[in-house]
Structure formats: structure tokens, C-alpha cells
Design an enzyme around this catalytic site. Structure first.
Site, short mmCIF file in Angstrom:
data_model
loop_
_atom_site.label_atom_id
_atom_site.label_comp_id
_atom_site.label_asym_id
_atom_site.label_seq_id
_atom_site.Cartn_x
_atom_site.Cartn_y
_atom_site.Cartn_z
CE1 TYR A 101 -3.69 2.71 0.97
CE2 TYR A 101 -1.68 3.67 2.06
CZ TYR A 101 -2.90 3.60 1.53
OH TYR A 101 -3.57 4.92 1.85
CD GLU A 189 -6.10 4.63 -0.68
OE1 GLU A 189 -6.07 4.97 0.43
OE2 GLU A 189 -6.89 3.71 -1.23
#
Ligand code: GDP
Ligand code: MN
Length: 383
Positions: A101, A189
Site C-alpha cells: 500500500y 492512493e
């Protein structure tokens, strides 16, 4: 404004972030053709502005044209969290070794951007935060220094990336940072950032939220707005210059000023009620804008009572009252209405309401207005 995965990835890629080759499609035929050009296997992904598409059946792998057509057909007929799927992204499928991530957000408390990374990619960050918060690593970026190589290296080490990935990870972190700052994002993101079988880093998913207040600097993105992101009422409100957010309660609120609107919602909650919306008609609201606002409120079938809370400063109570009356004539509401008008020209405002012949429950204070609105929403006699 939220961007779709394909839009976010396109912006990331323009700053050097590696993404899979892909094409957008809006029919099974188009998806099939795209898959043929890209080469199998492909992954077919619903383009909707909500997370958790995978769990909802919005992401499928296809090995053959028949599978691609079937997957695209199934996904294009889905509604995910109540949003229709109008487009799919067809991407060359990656062979994933692990999922990371990488994200960047505005940390308001810190007044800095915070870059976050985790070795537990692929699940939503909120989920990682809940089940394994120690797996999220953060660095704050001083606004005068921006992103420095050591920030990226610190994060790469923290999530256990080997030396062979440092350069690629740094480049991706930089690309994400530059896309974020250039487009005035509030969130950017990559989840998952995949480590592939061949040892490359690849942004498989992208998410970006742009600051609406900065959109005027990027008029070229206005056409990227997905009208499904807003309810029709929210869209009409935006075009009329009203700040309006639909909520799930039953007390429609019309307030001038964002702070007063928040306070009104708090007080309603305090007395056991539930606001149906946030609505700021703004300072100096003219009759026409008030009428639009009231029409929007009454178009919401959940609204069982309307509460006007107007604090006249620049906004004149008589002007607002005229707007209310004009709107009442047009909409002929059947729900009770509570009005609290104080400040500039309040006397004239009350007289206009009274003379209109419509029955409005009046209140002198916010507390009284909220109590009466809550009672009316419960079907108890107010006034
Ligand atoms: P989200 O669930 O809406 O966040 O959608 P993502 O794009 O993040 O995809 C969810 C999951 O699908 C990923 O975490 C991967 O496990 C899987 N996935 C996505 N793209 C690929 C791909 O190209 N190949 C493989 N094997 N899996 C993928
Ligand atoms: Mn994802």
C-alpha cells in the site's frame, strides 16, 4: 471530486508511476476487443467511485474472449453500493508476488502531507488500520521541503522492501507526490502496489480525490466529474451555488452559513432528531436562491419537517422570507415548517411570512426551533 481508477492511474502514469496497460470499455464487445489487443489474461474492473469492488464481484480475471465477454457483461450489469457500473477498465493481468500500500493524504491536525506505506496492501487502509495498525508506516512531509528521497527510503525499509526495489519505489513515491501536488489532491492512493513475479513494482489500483476548492485551477478536469458521484439534488445545488449534502434524517434544514448549519444539525441531534441534510444557502442569499434551496429540500421524500434557521447579517431576513414565500407558492408543501429568523430586518421578515397566510411554526431561539422541529417530525403538534 473523486476520480475513477482509470483516471487516477492515468495521472499517476504521467508522473512516471508504472501501471498495467489497459483500455476503457462500456460494452462487453468493447471489453472483448480491448482484451484481444492487450493479450490474455486480462483483469476486468468496474469503474465506480466506491471501494471494495473486488468483494462485490466488480473485479474478474479472464483468460479467453468468452470469459472476457461474460465477465464484462456481468460487471456492467452490477450496482455496487448503489452505484451503476457504466464502464470497465480492461487491464493486462499482473502476476502478483505481494501487495503493498502507498498513499498520500493531507493531515489537517499536522498541517502537513503524510505519506503512508504498508506491506499489507490489497485490503482497504481503514481495514489495515483496524486489524494491524502497526503495519502502517508514516512520514510527514514538511511543506517547505516536500518529498525527499530519504522519506521514500525510510518507508521502503519500514515495509521490508529489498535493496533491489529502492529505486523503483522512490520513483513511484515521487510520482505520487507530484501528481498529488500538481492536481491539488486531498488523497492519492495506490492499493495494491504490486510486486510482480518478475520483480517489478506496478500500480494495479489508483484512487484520487481532488480538492473541489482548487478545481478552478484545473478546468480541463471538469469533464472528468462523474455525475453519479452526486445525487441529482446535490448536483442541482452545486450548479445553483448552494452547499448541500444529503443525509438520512427527516428534518430538512435551511441555514445561512456553514458554521450555523453545523450548529443547527448538532442541536437537532441533541434534542433527539435527525437532520435530512446539510444546507448552507450562503451569505446574502437572494429570494431566488432560497426558493431553489427549499425546492431541493422538499423534493427529498424523507423530509417530514423543514427548519429555517436564518441569522440575518449580510443576509436580510425580509429577502429570505420573500424567497420562502415564493418557494411555498411554487411547491405547496404538505409538511410542517419551523422558522427562526433573527437579525437584520427580522421584523419585516416575520411580517412577510405572516402575511403570506402559510402556517409556519415560529421560534425565537435555535433551541426552541430545534425542539419544535423534532416534535413536528415525530408528528407531535408544535407551534
Ligand atoms: P478494489 O477492491 O476496489 O480496491 O480493487 P483493486 O483494483 O485493488 O483489486 C482488488 C484485488 O484484485 C487486488 O488486491 C488484487 O488481489 C486483485 N487484482 C487486481 N488486479 C489484478 C491483476 O492484474 N492480477 C491479479 N492476479 N490480481 C489482480
Ligand atoms: Mn484497491
Amino acid at each position: 471530486m473523486k476520480l475513477h481508477e482509470y483516471q487516477s492511474k492515468q495521472l499517476f502514469a504521467s508522473y512516471g508511476v508504472p501501471i498495467p496497460q489497459g483500455q476503457l470499455a462500456s460494452t462487453p464487445d468493447e471489453a472483448c476487443r480491448a482484451a484481444g489487443e492487450l493479450g490474455y489474461p486480462v483483469v476486468i474492473k468496474a469503474q465506480v467511485l466506491v471501494g471494495g469492488r473486488g468483494k462485490a464481484g466488480g473485479i474478474r480475471l479472464a483468460q479467453t474472449p468468452a470469459e472476457a465477454a461474460e465477465a464484462a457483461e456481468a460487471i456492467l450489469s452490477l450496482r455496487i453500493k448503489d452505484l451503476p457500473v457504466r464502464k470497465v477498465l480492461v487491464d493486462q493481468a499482473a502476476r502478483i508476488r505481494s501487495e503493498l500500500y502507498l498513499g498520500l493524504v493531507v493531515d489537517r491536525a499536522n498541517r502537513q502531507l503524510v505519506m503512508m506505506a504498508s506491506s499489507e496492501g490489497g485490503v482497504e487502509i481503514e481495514e489495515i488500520a483496524r486489524i494491524k495498525p502497526q503495519a502502517i508506516h508514516k512520514v510527514s512531509l514538511n511543506p517547505f521541503l516536500g518529498l525527499r528521497d530519504y522519506h521514500a527510503l525510510t518507508l521502503a525499509k519500514a515495509i521490508g522492501l529489498g535493496a533491489e526495489h529502492m529505486r523503483a519505489f522512490s520513483q513511484i513515491a515521487r510520482g505520487l507526490y507530484e501528481a498529488f501536488t500538481h492536481w491539488d489532491a486531498s488523497l492519492a492512493e495506490i492499493n495494491p502496489l504490486a510486486v510482480t513475479e518478475s520483480g517489478e513494482l506496478l500500480a494495479l489500483d489508483g484512487k484520487m480525490v481532488l480538492d473541489d476548492n482548487a478545481l478552478f485551477r484545473h478546468p480541463e478536469l471538469e469533464s472528468w466529474r462523474d455525475v453519479d458521484e452526486e445525487t441529482p439534488a446535490e448536483r442541482e445545488a452545486r450548479l445553483a451555488g448552494l452547499s448541500y449534502v444529503q443525509l438520512d434524517g427527516d428534518i430538512g434544514c435551511m441555514v445561512n452559513g456553514a458554521g450555523l448549519a453545523m450548529a443547527t444539525m448538532d442541536v437537532i441531534k441533541h434534542f433527539g432528531g435527525a437532520p435530512a441534510n446539510f444546507l448552507d444557502i450562503g451569505g446574502g442569499a437572494r429570494a431566488e436562491r432560497v426558493a431553489t434551496a427549499l425546492r431541493l429540500l422538499l423534493a427529498d421524500a424523507h423530509v417530514r419537517v423543514v427548519l429555517f434557521n436564518i441569522f440575518g447579517g449580510i443576509t436580510r431576513c425580509d429577502e429570505v422570507a420573500r424567497g420562502i414565500v415564493a418557494a411555498l407558492e411554487e411547491v405547496q408543501p404538505t409538511v410542517p415548517m419551523v422558522a427562526r429568523l433573527v437579525g437584520t430586518n427580522e421584523q419585516e421578515g416575520r411580517e412577510i411570512l405572516l402575511a403570506s397566510g402559510y402556517h409556519l411554526i415560529t421560534a425565537a431561539t435555535l433551541e426552541e426551533a430545534a425542539r419544535k422541529a423534532v416534535a413536528a417530525a415525530r408528528g407531535e403538534a408544535g407551534g
